[in-house]
Design a protein around this motif. Sequence first.
Motif, PDB file in Angstrom:
ATOM      1  N   THR A  82      21.673 -66.694 -64.924  1.00 44.65           N
ATOM      2  CA  THR A  82      20.660 -67.419 -65.599  1.00 44.65           C
ATOM      3  C   THR A  82      19.648 -66.345 -65.616  1.00 44.65           C
ATOM      4  O   THR A  82      18.604 -66.523 -66.863  1.00 44.65           O
ATOM      5  N   GLU A  83      19.103 -65.868 -64.265  1.00 41.14           N
ATOM      6  CA  GLU A  83      18.637 -65.184 -64.387  1.00 41.14           C
ATOM      7  C   GLU A  83      18.065 -63.542 -64.868  1.00 41.14           C
ATOM      8  O   GLU A  83      17.205 -63.477 -65.704  1.00 41.14           O
ATOM      9  N   GLU A  84      19.221 -63.222 -65.282  1.00 37.81           N
ATOM     10  CA  GLU A  84      19.392 -62.080 -66.008  1.00 37.81           C
ATOM     11  C   GLU A  84      18.837 -62.651 -67.583  1.00 37.81           C
ATOM     12  O   GLU A  84      18.376 -61.570 -67.627  1.00 37.81           O
ATOM     13  N   VAL A  85      19.512 -63.258 -67.659  1.00 35.99           N
ATOM     14  CA  VAL A  85      19.600 -63.791 -69.430  1.00 35.99           C
ATOM     15  C   VAL A  85      17.608 -64.229 -69.190  1.00 35.99           C
ATOM     16  O   VAL A  85      17.221 -63.720 -70.584  1.00 35.99           O
ATOM     17  N   LEU A  86      16.722 -65.005 -68.158  1.00 37.82           N
ATOM     18  CA  LEU A  86      15.658 -65.187 -68.336  1.00 37.82           C
ATOM     19  C   LEU A  86      14.914 -63.585 -68.127  1.00 37.82           C
ATOM     20  O   LEU A  86      13.939 -63.253 -69.385  1.00 37.82           O
ATOM     21  N   LEU A  87      15.336 -63.191 -67.398  1.00 37.37           N
ATOM     22  CA  LEU A  87      14.318 -61.387 -67.662  1.00 37.37           C
ATOM     23  C   LEU A  87      14.810 -60.090 -68.667  1.00 37.37           C
ATOM     24  O   LEU A  87      13.985 -59.990 -69.383  1.00 37.37           O
ATOM     25  N   LEU A  88      15.816 -60.637 -69.315  1.00 45.78           N
ATOM     26  CA  LEU A  88      16.083 -60.048 -70.442  1.00 45.78           C
ATOM     27  C   LEU A  88      15.361 -60.720 -71.666  1.00 45.78           C
ATOM     28  O   LEU A  88      15.000 -59.625 -72.941  1.00 45.78           O
ATOM     29  N   LEU A  89      15.486 -62.053 -72.194  1.00 44.82           N
ATOM     30  CA  LEU A  89      14.549 -62.623 -72.966  1.00 44.82           C
ATOM     31  C   LEU A  89      12.974 -62.365 -72.249  1.00 44.82           C
ATOM     32  O   LEU A  89      12.475 -62.271 -73.572  1.00 44.82           O
ATOM     33  N   GLN A  90      12.665 -61.998 -71.572  1.00 47.46           N
ATOM     34  CA  GLN A  90      11.172 -61.247 -71.090  1.00 47.46           C
ATOM     35  C   GLN A  90      10.293 -60.107 -71.226  1.00 47.46           C
ATOM     36  O   GLN A  90       9.630 -59.310 -71.546  1.00 47.46           O
ATOM     37  N   GLY A  91      11.935 -59.525 -71.321  1.00 46.55           N
ATOM     38  CA  GLY A  91      11.721 -57.460 -72.055  1.00 46.55           C
ATOM     39  C   GLY A  91      11.849 -56.788 -70.311  1.00 46.55           C
ATOM     40  O   GLY A  91      11.431 -55.909 -70.601  1.00 46.55           O
ATOM     41  N   LEU A  92      12.306 -57.719 -68.908  1.00 44.65           N
ATOM     42  CA  LEU A  92      11.980 -56.940 -68.164  1.00 44.65           C
ATOM     43  C   LEU A  92      13.479 -56.636 -67.719  1.00 44.65           C
ATOM     44  O   LEU A  92      14.149 -57.226 -67.906  1.00 44.65           O
ATOM     45  N   ARG A  93      14.583 -56.124 -67.119  1.00 42.43           N
ATOM     46  CA  ARG A  93      15.424 -55.100 -66.803  1.00 42.43           C
ATOM     47  C   ARG A  93      16.319 -56.125 -65.414  1.00 42.43           C
ATOM     48  O   ARG A  93      15.582 -56.140 -64.553  1.00 42.43           O
ATOM     49  N   PRO A  94      17.025 -56.320 -65.800  1.00 42.94           N
ATOM     50  CA  PRO A  94      17.954 -57.344 -64.554  1.00 42.94           C
ATOM     51  C   PRO A  94      18.147 -56.067 -63.895  1.00 42.94           C
ATOM     52  O   PRO A  94      18.461 -55.662 -63.998  1.00 42.94           O
TER      53      PRO A  94
END
Length: 285
Positions: free
Chosen positions: A93-105
């Motif tokens: 869940t955290e990974e998809v949230l970071l990807l959605l914000q353009g951040l590297r997981p």
Amino acid sequence: MAKTKWNLLFATFILSCASLTVLIVSLCTPYWLVSEAFESNAYKNSEINYGLFSGSLTQNFLPVPRYFDLTLTCLYSEYVCAYSCQDSEESRTEEVLLLLQGLRPADCPLRSSRKVSAANINQLISSGPSGKANGHDRAEFINTGLWVSTVVFTGIAAGFAGISVSFSIINVLFNPVEPILSVFGLYIWNGIAATAGALAMILWGSLFGSTLQQNIAITDTLTVQIPYKSNGLASLGVSYFLLLLPIVFHTANIALLVWRRHIINREPPPTTIDVDRSDLTIIMY
């Protein structure tokens, strides 16, 4: 003639069993999509395959390949899904949230021993991608509605294939009086199963054409900082095309039932004996 009618009903039972088996195999196998991902510095392209719920990634950045499990993760509040290679629900869940914000997981598999709390996840959601200048394009994620609809209609097809199996054998062994339990009901169950299977194919095909053909929505291709590309490298897999078989099977069942009805209508009417009631000798009997 009666044997022919029985054989046709038994054939619908066999085809319904085959359809149910194929639908279960299609749902459970990870080959709805098969693709590669290109990276200019990699030893060779990564290899990816996944189904409706999970899949696998073979990363060939170095001569020694690395293998990862992929799990579909959806953010229903954000209406996006992606295939994550993290090993826990919170991390995915955290990974998809970071990807959605353009951040590297975090790298996969997750090397840190920290646990992501619900408060941290809620904070990421509340910050939202809209507040980031480098937020990821949502069009490159899997559309939640199309994915959920595909799963639902595939499940409906499997469910009504199971109903068709049950009522086919009931009509083979017995002669139900209620229309919904009789051969008339078989038209309905087979029609719904075939229609649901066709809709599932259309929905996943639409998702593939609109999104997955350009970006297969895994961590590597969604991470802005990693130049993995899958545009033009993806194709629909065998698990997807298996759905053609249930459509054919249930359409064939309907055709068999129509043929059976045609045979019944062609049967000569039963012989009737006309009695001359004016004949007084009938009184003797």
